[in-house]
Design a protein around this motif. Sequence first.
Motif, PDB file in Angstrom:
ATOM      1  N   GLN A  24     -13.888 -65.769  14.343  1.00 55.76           N
ATOM      2  CA  GLN A  24     -14.745 -66.671  15.143  1.00 55.76           C
ATOM      3  C   GLN A  24     -16.279 -66.388  15.549  1.00 55.76           C
ATOM      4  OE1 GLN A  24     -13.552 -69.918  16.689  1.00 55.76           O
ATOM      5  NE2 GLN A  24     -12.126 -69.351  15.015  1.00 55.76           N
ATOM      6  N   PHE A  25     -16.407 -65.042  15.539  1.00 59.72           N
ATOM      7  CA  PHE A  25     -17.867 -64.716  15.724  1.00 59.72           C
ATOM      8  C   PHE A  25     -18.616 -64.666  14.291  1.00 59.72           C
ATOM      9  CE2 PHE A  25     -17.039 -62.348  19.699  1.00 59.72           C
ATOM     10  CZ  PHE A  25     -18.067 -62.696  20.451  1.00 59.72           C
ATOM     11  N   ARG A  26     -17.848 -64.495  13.396  1.00 57.97           N
ATOM     12  CA  ARG A  26     -18.562 -64.775  11.859  1.00 57.97           C
ATOM     13  C   ARG A  26     -18.792 -66.317  11.541  1.00 57.97           C
ATOM     14  NH1 ARG A  26     -14.787 -63.052   9.173  1.00 57.97           N
ATOM     15  NH2 ARG A  26     -15.396 -61.033   8.557  1.00 57.97           N
ATOM     16  N   GLU A  27     -17.911 -67.024  11.985  1.00 62.46           N
ATOM     17  CA  GLU A  27     -18.232 -68.438  11.704  1.00 62.46           C
ATOM     18  C   GLU A  27     -19.287 -68.773  12.684  1.00 62.46           C
ATOM     19  OE1 GLU A  27     -15.896 -72.874  12.589  1.00 62.46           O
ATOM     20  OE2 GLU A  27     -14.799 -71.177  12.616  1.00 62.46           O
ATOM     21  N   ILE A  28     -19.575 -68.510  13.738  1.00 60.25           N
ATOM     22  CA  ILE A  28     -20.726 -69.000  14.586  1.00 60.25           C
ATOM     23  C   ILE A  28     -21.928 -68.184  14.304  1.00 60.25           C
ATOM     24  CG2 ILE A  28     -21.610 -68.988  17.003  1.00 60.25           C
ATOM     25  CD1 ILE A  28     -18.657 -69.213  17.897  1.00 60.25           C
ATOM     26  N   LEU A  29     -21.981 -66.954  14.154  1.00 57.75           N
ATOM     27  CA  LEU A  29     -23.321 -66.090  13.815  1.00 57.75           C
ATOM     28  C   LEU A  29     -23.869 -66.482  12.465  1.00 57.75           C
ATOM     29  CD1 LEU A  29     -22.175 -62.982  15.573  1.00 57.75           C
ATOM     30  CD2 LEU A  29     -23.559 -64.846  16.600  1.00 57.75           C
ATOM     31  N   SER A  30     -22.840 -66.787  11.541  1.00 58.25           N
ATOM     32  CA  SER A  30     -23.499 -66.938  10.282  1.00 58.25           C
ATOM     33  C   SER A  30     -24.321 -68.542  10.055  1.00 58.25           C
ATOM     34  CB  SER A  30     -22.163 -67.346   9.005  1.00 58.25           C
ATOM     35  OG  SER A  30     -21.233 -68.321   9.531  1.00 58.25           O
ATOM     36  N   ARG A  31     -24.079 -69.261  11.171  1.00 59.22           N
ATOM     37  CA  ARG A  31     -24.919 -70.469  11.324  1.00 59.22           C
ATOM     38  C   ARG A  31     -26.208 -70.209  11.653  1.00 59.22           C
ATOM     39  NH1 ARG A  31     -19.703 -72.963  13.169  1.00 59.22           N
ATOM     40  NH2 ARG A  31     -20.812 -72.743  15.333  1.00 59.22           N
TER      41      ARG A  31
END
Length: 322
Positions: free
Chosen positions: A291-298
């Motif tokens: 979840q952190f990857r999905e948000i921070l990758s944006r």
Amino acid sequence: MQPNPTLDQLQVFKVVAEEGSFSGASRALNRAQSVISYTIANLEAQLELQLFERTGLRQPRLTEAGKTLLQDARRLLGDLDTIRARVAGLKQGLEAELSIALSVMVPSAAVIQVLHAFKVHFPSVAPVLNVGELGMVMNMVRDGTASIGIGTALDENDDRLEIERIGHSFMLPVAAQDHPLAMLNRPLALADVREETQLVVTDASGLTKGRDFNVLSYHTWRVGDIATKHELIRNGLGWGGLPAAVVRDDLRSGRLVHLDLKAYEQGEYPLYAIHRRAFPPGPAGRWMIDQFREILSRCPSKHEFNSRLEALREADLPQAAE
């Protein structure tokens, strides 16, 4: 007869090399120093190679052969950790509790978004949050206090840790709106900030001992955490760099001003998910990392962020950036 060193011998060899002494390895492994010395002597006898120089030295020093074999030992022990991790993952069910170490560089909006979703998906799992500065995240994961860490990685070569990049953050030089630097209202040269007090966070973890990041002023005040630094800067007691996620609202309201200071490096700070290789996260921990990857990758790039910063009076700052 071919040498047949044991994994325990290789582990002791690796720890002696990393600790720099037999006494240090004794403390790290909780074994008598005589046992450490005996293990290394047996390993050298099996290999028919001298791994450490001891004569005339206060501390053992790796020979050239020792330096070469240390790389092999690290690789073999890393493979063992991978096997252990896979076995643990196959056995492991849902965690009862999930301890997370979070860097202050992780945007609070992203943290809140992940935790809201986490509460829905894993209502029976109790998260334990630890938020800190600089090397704290790595230290808490390394010593087992936290199951996973989300933040900066100051030592990416630790064989015990699995480190995967999941996003980035920004540090911005700022000052209160009535600070002398803010009132210059022009691009700043290095000479402008030299005599002004700079607020600097001290890393309690010790991982950055002897290293300073973007310290440009001759006069510095050292504080223990970002929250204190933020409050002092907001009240005009100095200038300094703060995570953009922390100062977002202050910039929008005008309470803080972004300093146009080319000497201050405003590059992207990579953010990583960190966990011990031998103790991989369970289903809840793995979900949280994803979840952190999905948000921070944006998060926007440095160029995109600076463009929005220049248009601060006319457009809102991105929530998950910084």
